[in-house]
Design a protein around this motif. Structure first.
Motif, PDB file in Angstrom:
ATOM      1  N   ALA A   1      -2.215  -0.410  -8.678  1.00 14.99           N
ATOM      2  CA  ALA A   1      -3.500  -0.947  -8.884  1.00 14.99           C
ATOM      3  C   ALA A   1      -4.209   0.180  -8.157  1.00 14.99           C
ATOM      4  CB  ALA A   1      -3.946  -2.081  -7.930  1.00 14.99           C
ATOM      5  N   ASP A   2      -5.262   0.903  -8.546  1.00 13.73           N
ATOM      6  CA  ASP A   2      -5.988   1.986  -7.759  1.00 13.73           C
ATOM      7  C   ASP A   2      -6.406   1.654  -6.447  1.00 13.73           C
ATOM      8  OD1 ASP A   2      -8.697   3.525  -7.078  1.00 13.73           O
ATOM      9  OD2 ASP A   2      -8.232   4.479  -9.197  1.00 13.73           O
ATOM     10  N   PRO A   3      -6.282   2.490  -5.382  1.00 13.64           N
ATOM     11  CA  PRO A   3      -6.500   2.245  -3.910  1.00 13.64           C
ATOM     12  C   PRO A   3      -7.971   1.768  -3.659  1.00 13.64           C
ATOM     13  CG  PRO A   3      -6.439   4.550  -4.352  1.00 13.64           C
ATOM     14  CD  PRO A   3      -5.975   3.882  -5.746  1.00 13.64           C
ATOM     15  N   LYS A   4      -9.009   2.092  -4.693  1.00 14.26           N
ATOM     16  CA  LYS A   4     -10.304   1.436  -4.544  1.00 14.26           C
ATOM     17  C   LYS A   4     -10.417   0.369  -4.862  1.00 14.26           C
ATOM     18  CE  LYS A   4     -12.069   6.193  -5.433  1.00 14.26           C
ATOM     19  NZ  LYS A   4     -10.549   6.825  -6.228  1.00 14.26           N
TER      20      LYS A   4
ATOM     21  N   GLU B   1       0.824  -1.085   0.072  1.00 17.03           N
ATOM     22  CA  GLU B   1       0.008  -0.089   0.123  1.00 17.03           C
ATOM     23  C   GLU B   1       1.049   1.359  -0.073  1.00 17.03           C
ATOM     24  OE1 GLU B   1      -3.232   0.383  -0.216  1.00 17.03           O
ATOM     25  OE2 GLU B   1      -3.735  -1.713  -0.372  1.00 17.03           O
ATOM     26  N   GLN B   2       0.679   2.114  -0.921  1.00 16.86           N
ATOM     27  CA  GLN B   2       1.136   3.470  -1.008  1.00 16.86           C
ATOM     28  C   GLN B   2       0.165   4.445  -0.664  1.00 16.86           C
ATOM     29  OE1 GLN B   2       4.534   3.528  -1.078  1.00 16.86           O
ATOM     30  NE2 GLN B   2       4.799   1.235  -1.257  1.00 16.86           N
ATOM     31  N   PRO B   3       0.562   5.826  -0.725  1.00 18.18           N
ATOM     32  CA  PRO B   3      -0.560   6.894  -0.395  1.00 18.18           C
ATOM     33  C   PRO B   3      -1.704   7.141  -1.633  1.00 18.18           C
ATOM     34  CG  PRO B   3       1.852   7.737   0.432  1.00 18.18           C
ATOM     35  CD  PRO B   3       2.001   6.262  -0.270  1.00 18.18           C
ATOM     36  N   TRP B   4      -0.933   6.552  -2.982  1.00 18.85           N
ATOM     37  CA  TRP B   4      -1.524   6.682  -4.207  1.00 18.85           C
ATOM     38  C   TRP B   4      -2.294   5.324  -4.602  1.00 18.85           C
ATOM     39  CZ3 TRP B   4       3.590   6.829  -3.590  1.00 18.85           C
ATOM     40  CH2 TRP B   4       4.157   5.639  -4.117  1.00 18.85           C
TER      41      TRP B   4
END
Length: 135
Positions: A131-134, A110-113
């Motif tokens: 991958a998009d965080p959503k 996991e990254q902030p973006w």
């Protein structure tokens, strides 16, 4: 504006090594006529409908760019990004690249973006899988 795909060209040291890496490690499809070595010439892969990746041996790459120097292995002027649908997909792509010989620069996390990992191909070119965080 042309409707032809954008082609990103990268210098490589060895056609066979790069061909196997991008075919087996990233699952990309090569296009073009097979040369005597059984590898398409020019060596191009379809990334998606609008993008192709062309891999050019360093000597030929130098011929194309003239007096501009080819960056030494491990020095990169860009970070190529492969967007995927989910963190599971990112893990799978990075794992597949690792099995094909990639150097893992940052493990997927996991990254902030979003969720992302970075690897270097056999010639030191950096690829981020995100991958998009959503998702």
């Amino acid at each position: 504006m042309t409707s032809a795909p954008v082609i990103v060209s990268l210098p490589i040291a060895d056609r066979a090594t790069s061909y196997r890496f991008y075919r087996d490690g990233l699952g990309l499809d090569a296009v073009g006529e097979l040369a005597d070595d059984g590898i398409p010439e020019p060596l191009q892969f379809v990334v998606n409908d609008g993008l192709r990746l062309m891999l050019i041996p360093v000597g030929g790459f130098g011929w194309v760019i003239g007096r501009h120097e080819v960056a030494p292995k491990g020095q990169s002027e860009c970070l190529l990004n492969l967007g995927v649908a989910s963190s599971t997909d990112a893990d799978r792509v990075v794992g597949r690249a690792r099995a094909a010989g990639a150097e893992i620069i940052t493990e997927p996390a996991e990254q902030p973006w979003g969720y992302a990992g970075v690897f270097a191909d056999p010639d030191g070119h950096l690829w981020m899988v995100s991958a998009d965080p959503k998702s």
